[in-house]
Design an enzyme around this catalytic site. Sequence first.
Site, PDB file in Angstrom:
ATOM      1  N   LYS A 177      -2.457  -5.828  -1.983  1.00  0.00           N
ATOM      2  CA  LYS A 177      -1.704  -6.147  -0.925  1.00  0.00           C
ATOM      3  C   LYS A 177      -2.609  -4.976   0.582  1.00  0.00           C
ATOM      4  O   LYS A 177      -2.990  -4.413   0.700  1.00  0.00           O
ATOM      5  CB  LYS A 177      -0.339  -5.522  -0.591  1.00  0.00           C
ATOM      6  CG  LYS A 177       0.884  -5.715   0.769  1.00  0.00           C
ATOM      7  CD  LYS A 177       2.064  -4.927   0.255  1.00  0.00           C
ATOM      8  CE  LYS A 177       2.798  -5.722   1.231  1.00  0.00           C
ATOM      9  NZ  LYS A 177       4.634  -5.421   1.379  1.00  0.00           N
ATOM     10  N   THR A 186       6.685  -6.490  -3.444  1.00  0.00           N
ATOM     11  CA  THR A 186       5.091  -6.657  -3.201  1.00  0.00           C
ATOM     12  C   THR A 186       4.087  -5.316  -2.685  1.00  0.00           C
ATOM     13  O   THR A 186       3.435  -5.000  -2.925  1.00  0.00           O
ATOM     14  CB  THR A 186       4.714  -7.425  -1.399  1.00  0.00           C
ATOM     15  OG1 THR A 186       5.083  -6.552  -0.612  1.00  0.00           O
ATOM     16  CG2 THR A 186       5.533  -8.717  -1.815  1.00  0.00           C
ATOM     17  N   ASP A 187       5.227  -3.926  -2.225  1.00  0.00           N
ATOM     18  CA  ASP A 187       4.195  -2.845  -2.416  1.00  0.00           C
ATOM     19  C   ASP A 187       3.311  -2.389  -3.116  1.00  0.00           C
ATOM     20  O   ASP A 187       2.297  -1.711  -3.329  1.00  0.00           O
ATOM     21  CB  ASP A 187       5.347  -1.809  -2.295  1.00  0.00           C
ATOM     22  CG  ASP A 187       5.725  -2.044  -0.692  1.00  0.00           C
ATOM     23  OD1 ASP A 187       5.536  -2.736   0.542  1.00  0.00           O
ATOM     24  OD2 ASP A 187       6.914  -1.038  -0.417  1.00  0.00           O
ATOM     25  N   THR A 211      11.332  -6.997  -1.831  1.00  0.00           N
ATOM     26  CA  THR A 211      12.478  -8.427  -0.938  1.00  0.00           C
ATOM     27  C   THR A 211      12.493 -10.358  -0.989  1.00  0.00           C
ATOM     28  O   THR A 211      12.944 -10.770  -0.483  1.00  0.00           O
ATOM     29  CB  THR A 211      11.033  -8.505   0.122  1.00  0.00           C
ATOM     30  OG1 THR A 211      11.054  -6.858   0.451  1.00  0.00           O
ATOM     31  CG2 THR A 211      11.457  -9.280   1.690  1.00  0.00           C
ATOM     32  N   SER A 239       9.927  -1.645  -4.829  1.00  0.00           N
ATOM     33  CA  SER A 239       8.707  -1.255  -5.866  1.00  0.00           C
ATOM     34  C   SER A 239       8.054  -0.294  -5.043  1.00  0.00           C
ATOM     35  O   SER A 239       7.576   0.664  -5.913  1.00  0.00           O
ATOM     36  CB  SER A 239       7.616  -2.354  -6.151  1.00  0.00           C
ATOM     37  OG  SER A 239       7.128  -2.972  -5.162  1.00  0.00           O
ATOM     38  N   GLN A 240       8.805   0.131  -4.368  1.00  0.00           N
ATOM     39  CA  GLN A 240       7.906   1.835  -4.178  1.00  0.00           C
ATOM     40  C   GLN A 240       8.566   3.256  -5.003  1.00  0.00           C
ATOM     41  O   GLN A 240       7.971   4.222  -5.161  1.00  0.00           O
ATOM     42  CB  GLN A 240       8.188   2.875  -2.143  1.00  0.00           C
ATOM     43  CG  GLN A 240       9.163   2.309  -1.913  1.00  0.00           C
ATOM     44  CD  GLN A 240      10.231   1.514  -0.891  1.00  0.00           C
ATOM     45  OE1 GLN A 240       9.163  -0.355  -1.767  1.00  0.00           O
ATOM     46  NE2 GLN A 240      10.860   1.648  -0.084  1.00  0.00           N
ATOM     47  N   GLU A 244     -25.052   9.898  -4.475  1.00  0.00           N
ATOM     48  CA  GLU A 244     -25.684  10.784  -3.181  1.00  0.00           C
ATOM     49  C   GLU A 244     -26.162  11.981  -4.842  1.00  0.00           C
ATOM     50  O   GLU A 244     -26.685  11.600  -5.677  1.00  0.00           O
ATOM     51  CB  GLU A 244     -24.983  11.397  -2.571  1.00  0.00           C
ATOM     52  CG  GLU A 244     -25.139   9.946  -1.445  1.00  0.00           C
ATOM     53  CD  GLU A 244     -24.276   9.912  -0.042  1.00  0.00           C
ATOM     54  OE1 GLU A 244     -23.707  11.474   0.016  1.00  0.00           O
ATOM     55  OE2 GLU A 244     -24.028   9.930   1.330  1.00  0.00           O
TER      56      GLU A 244
HETATM   57  N1  GLU Z   1       9.155  -1.956   0.119  1.00  0.00           N
HETATM   58  C1  GLU Z   1       9.918  -2.934  -0.499  1.00  0.00           C
HETATM   59  C2  GLU Z   1       9.197  -3.223  -2.171  1.00  0.00           C
HETATM   60  O1  GLU Z   1       8.076  -3.121  -2.939  1.00  0.00           O
HETATM   61  C3  GLU Z   1       9.466  -4.430  -0.006  1.00  0.00           C
HETATM   62  C4  GLU Z   1       8.068  -4.740  -0.030  1.00  0.00           C
HETATM   63  C5  GLU Z   1       8.318  -5.866  -0.851  1.00  0.00           C
HETATM   64  O2  GLU Z   1       8.551  -6.683  -1.615  1.00  0.00           O
HETATM   65  O3  GLU Z   1       7.816  -7.030   0.433  1.00  0.00           O
HETATM   66  O4  GLU Z   1      10.030  -3.675  -2.871  1.00  0.00           O
END
Ligand code: GLU
Length: 362
Positions: free
Chosen positions: A200, A127-128, A48, A94-95, A321
Amino acid sequence: MKTNTHFCSILTALILAIPTKYSVAVPIKFADSIQQKPVVAILATGGTIAGYANKATEASYEPGVLSVEQIISSVPQIKDIAEIKAIQVCNISSQNMEEHIWFKIWHIADSLFKNNLCNGIVVTHGTDTMEETAYFLNLTLRHPNPVVITGAMKPATALSADGPANLFNAVALASYPDAYNKGVMVVMNDLIFCANDVTKSHTTNTGSFSAPNLGPLGHIRGGNPIFHRENKFIHTSRSEFDISSLSSLPQTEIVYAYAFASDLPISILTTNGTEGIVIAGVGHGNYNRPFAAAIQNAFEKGVRIVRSSRIHSGGVDESAEEYNKKIPVSFQKSPQKARILLMLALTKTKDPGDIAEIFKKY
Ligand code: GLU
């Protein structure tokens, strides 16, 4: 620190020497100026922070559009604190992070530090999966220099985009003399996090990162870092994981537990060559009887299992357990972090006792 011309020629040679698979695919451009300030290399990977929308008020946008030079041009102030070197590693959401890109980032960062070409590194990232890249580098990059990962929750074109301030803080931290030997850090929304605990924790908010078990390492406002605590876990220069001759990691997957979950995913993974499985258990790393039977079978066939938890905080310790006591636990690592540590542990050992010891240390 080497001069700028020297930097360019050495880095060009280095990049040519990196295995083709990891070579930088786009031209590298470096700023022209005299070396006096700390040198910070910005390795851009997309996300992003490089996102673009047609309207400043639009919530939908495309990540990984702007180049590293465009991102840098929105924060000219970083050139007051550091000599900036820009490298476009890739430009993705980043996914879609891939193992070969992790290795590419690692090779570039390792070469920069080994050849004394920069003081610190900033990685811009979606951020993902930012926390996963951060933890991978934290366990494998065997240098004391600061490595800071940052990104943004709002695209570069948004009203009150958060990327420029995050990048400014990240460069300031990567230039900071007391940021050495702290492990790989994540800087988001004025907070500094350790790679091993950061996660995150909100899907859209600018304050989306937290460290649920240990809290942030510190905070940074206006480029002035203040550390609140030490990072007591083994990381970077003290890490035992040497990936310099590897190009992939042992296949390791995560299986999520839930009410009346079937044994199907574990049974399939056991027969398809998977070497490690992390269980994202319910509660304190628990799972049902079908899971227990499938895990026992996988364990006997040589698949190495780690018990973790789908719960956000608290972690999983050895008080269990009725489970097989030979199965290591992840302690405070999330399933996604436990997977990275298990992949690296499996490059050294298949012994469950040794894997358990590794999970205690890192
Ligand atoms: N899904 C995208 C990624 O992880 C955008 C999310 C982001 O960067 O905040 O690159």
